[in-house]
Design a protein around this motif. Sequence first.
Motif, PDB file in Angstrom:
ATOM      1  N   ASP A  52       0.848  -1.184   0.000  1.00 31.66           N
ATOM      2  CA  ASP A  52       0.000   0.000   0.000  1.00 31.66           C
ATOM      3  C   ASP A  52       0.892   1.247   0.000  1.00 31.66           C
ATOM      4  OD1 ASP A  52       0.917   0.357   2.637  1.00 31.66           O
ATOM      5  OD2 ASP A  52      -0.957  -0.322   3.535  1.00 31.66           O
ATOM      6  N   ALA A  53       0.290   2.403   0.122  1.00 32.73           N
ATOM      7  CA  ALA A  53       1.036   3.663   0.070  1.00 32.73           C
ATOM      8  C   ALA A  53       2.020   3.816   1.227  1.00 32.73           C
ATOM      9  CB  ALA A  53       0.065   4.846   0.058  1.00 32.73           C
ATOM     10  N   LEU A  54       1.842   3.040   2.292  1.00 35.37           N
ATOM     11  CA  LEU A  54       2.762   3.095   3.437  1.00 35.37           C
ATOM     12  C   LEU A  54       3.849   2.029   3.360  1.00 35.37           C
ATOM     13  CD1 LEU A  54       0.118   3.662   6.264  1.00 35.37           C
ATOM     14  CD2 LEU A  54       1.555   5.381   5.132  1.00 35.37           C
ATOM     15  N   GLY A  55       3.854   1.241   2.271  1.00 32.26           N
ATOM     16  CA  GLY A  55       4.865   0.206   2.111  1.00 32.26           C
ATOM     17  C   GLY A  55       4.512  -1.103   2.781  1.00 32.26           C
ATOM     18  N   LYS A  56       3.287  -1.223   3.261  1.00 24.75           N
ATOM     19  CA  LYS A  56       2.858  -2.443   3.946  1.00 24.75           C
ATOM     20  C   LYS A  56       2.301  -3.445   2.937  1.00 24.75           C
ATOM     21  CE  LYS A  56       2.322  -0.195   8.276  1.00 24.75           C
ATOM     22  NZ  LYS A  56       3.424  -0.578   9.068  1.00 24.75           N
ATOM     23  N   VAL A  57       2.672  -4.703   3.110  1.00 31.35           N
ATOM     24  CA  VAL A  57       2.267  -5.763   2.181  1.00 31.35           C
ATOM     25  C   VAL A  57       0.749  -5.928   2.224  1.00 31.35           C
ATOM     26  CG1 VAL A  57       2.480  -8.215   1.636  1.00 31.35           C
ATOM     27  CG2 VAL A  57       4.468  -6.961   2.497  1.00 31.35           C
ATOM     28  N   ASN A  58       0.137  -5.901   1.014  1.00 33.85           N
ATOM     29  CA  ASN A  58      -1.301  -6.139   0.921  1.00 33.85           C
ATOM     30  C   ASN A  58      -1.647  -7.210  -0.114  1.00 33.85           C
ATOM     31  OD1 ASN A  58      -0.950  -4.715  -1.457  1.00 33.85           O
ATOM     32  ND2 ASN A  58      -2.035  -2.910  -0.771  1.00 33.85           N
ATOM     33  N   GLU A  59      -0.614  -7.780  -0.722  1.00 37.87           N
ATOM     34  CA  GLU A  59      -0.797  -8.894  -1.665  1.00 37.87           C
ATOM     35  C   GLU A  59       0.428  -9.780  -1.586  1.00 37.87           C
ATOM     36  OE1 GLU A  59      -2.560 -11.385  -3.472  1.00 37.87           O
ATOM     37  OE2 GLU A  59      -3.680  -9.523  -3.764  1.00 37.87           O
ATOM     38  N   TRP A  60       0.222 -11.110  -1.634  1.00 37.90           N
ATOM     39  CA  TRP A  60       1.327 -12.067  -1.507  1.00 37.90           C
ATOM     40  C   TRP A  60       0.831 -13.378  -2.088  1.00 37.90           C
ATOM     41  CZ3 TRP A  60       6.075 -10.703   0.207  1.00 37.90           C
ATOM     42  CH2 TRP A  60       6.975 -11.689   0.596  1.00 37.90           C
ATOM     43  N   ASN A  61       1.271 -13.707  -3.297  1.00 33.38           N
ATOM     44  CA  ASN A  61       0.704 -14.893  -3.937  1.00 33.38           C
ATOM     45  C   ASN A  61       1.412 -16.185  -3.533  1.00 33.38           C
ATOM     46  OD1 ASN A  61       3.048 -14.903  -5.512  1.00 33.38           O
ATOM     47  ND2 ASN A  61       1.961 -15.089  -7.449  1.00 33.38           N
ATOM     48  N   ASN A  62       0.909 -17.290  -4.054  1.00 36.44           N
ATOM     49  CA  ASN A  62       1.426 -18.620  -3.708  1.00 36.44           C
ATOM     50  C   ASN A  62       2.902 -18.785  -4.066  1.00 36.44           C
ATOM     51  OD1 ASN A  62      -1.132 -19.255  -2.801  1.00 36.44           O
ATOM     52  ND2 ASN A  62      -1.720 -20.302  -4.684  1.00 36.44           N
ATOM     53  N   LYS A  63       3.344 -18.224  -5.187  1.00 35.12           N
ATOM     54  CA  LYS A  63       4.743 -18.335  -5.584  1.00 35.12           C
ATOM     55  C   LYS A  63       5.639 -17.558  -4.623  1.00 35.12           C
ATOM     56  CE  LYS A  63       7.280 -20.236  -8.740  1.00 35.12           C
ATOM     57  NZ  LYS A  63       7.364 -21.686  -8.795  1.00 35.12           N
ATOM     58  N   ALA A  64       5.155 -16.417  -4.127  1.00 37.53           N
ATOM     59  CA  ALA A  64       5.918 -15.670  -3.124  1.00 37.53           C
ATOM     60  C   ALA A  64       6.046 -16.505  -1.853  1.00 37.53           C
ATOM     61  CB  ALA A  64       5.241 -14.324  -2.831  1.00 37.53           C
ATOM     62  N   VAL A  65       4.994 -17.227  -1.492  1.00 37.76           N
ATOM     63  CA  VAL A  65       5.041 -18.134  -0.338  1.00 37.76           C
ATOM     64  C   VAL A  65       6.087 -19.208  -0.580  1.00 37.76           C
ATOM     65  CG1 VAL A  65       3.764 -19.882   0.970  1.00 37.76           C
ATOM     66  CG2 VAL A  65       2.638 -17.731   0.348  1.00 37.76           C
ATOM     67  N   GLU A  66       6.044 -19.812  -1.765  1.00 31.77           N
ATOM     68  CA  GLU A  66       6.975 -20.902  -2.102  1.00 31.77           C
ATOM     69  C   GLU A  66       8.429 -20.442  -2.061  1.00 31.77           C
ATOM     70  OE1 GLU A  66       8.131 -23.283  -6.160  1.00 31.77           O
ATOM     71  OE2 GLU A  66       6.003 -22.936  -5.784  1.00 31.77           O
ATOM     72  N   ILE A  67       8.701 -19.277  -2.605  1.00 26.70           N
ATOM     73  CA  ILE A  67      10.078 -18.786  -2.688  1.00 26.70           C
ATOM     74  C   ILE A  67      10.605 -18.318  -1.339  1.00 26.70           C
ATOM     75  CG2 ILE A  67      11.481 -16.886  -3.605  1.00 26.70           C
ATOM     76  CD1 ILE A  67       9.904 -17.203  -6.222  1.00 26.70           C
TER      77      ILE A  67
END
Length: 130
Positions: A52-67
């Motif tokens: 988001d605009a504050l740099g906080k994670v608001n999306e994280w897909n399955n591949k990001a989980v895997e890696i």
Amino acid sequence: TTRRDVSGKVIGVIGVGQDITDRKRAEEEKVRVAMELQNFIDTANAPIFGIDALGKVNEWNNKAVEITGYQKDEVLGQNLVEGFITEEYRVSVKEVFDRALNGQEAANFEFPLFTKEMKRVEVLLNATTR
């Protein structure tokens, strides 16, 4: 609205209806498309994350989980740069994200990311405003 006789006694109700079939269909289609896009993000063969605009994670897909080894619920709301970027790249990665948040897209920006086991993973970033 109530209907009354000449003495003021309620004898009925008058209601006004409106056909909202088209609006309901459009809303259902919007939900279907949003779910389809979320599924596309979740199952993509590349790590996809959003902030988001504050740099906080608001999306994280399955591949990001895997890696990374981090589950989505572990990273949502966390500051991506401060929590997951190696110290020597924090300033440059934050600048790329800040520019993207202001409409200036970035292509093929390389930076290291920490995994849950503190392993360094090299990531190629393409950042766009959403």
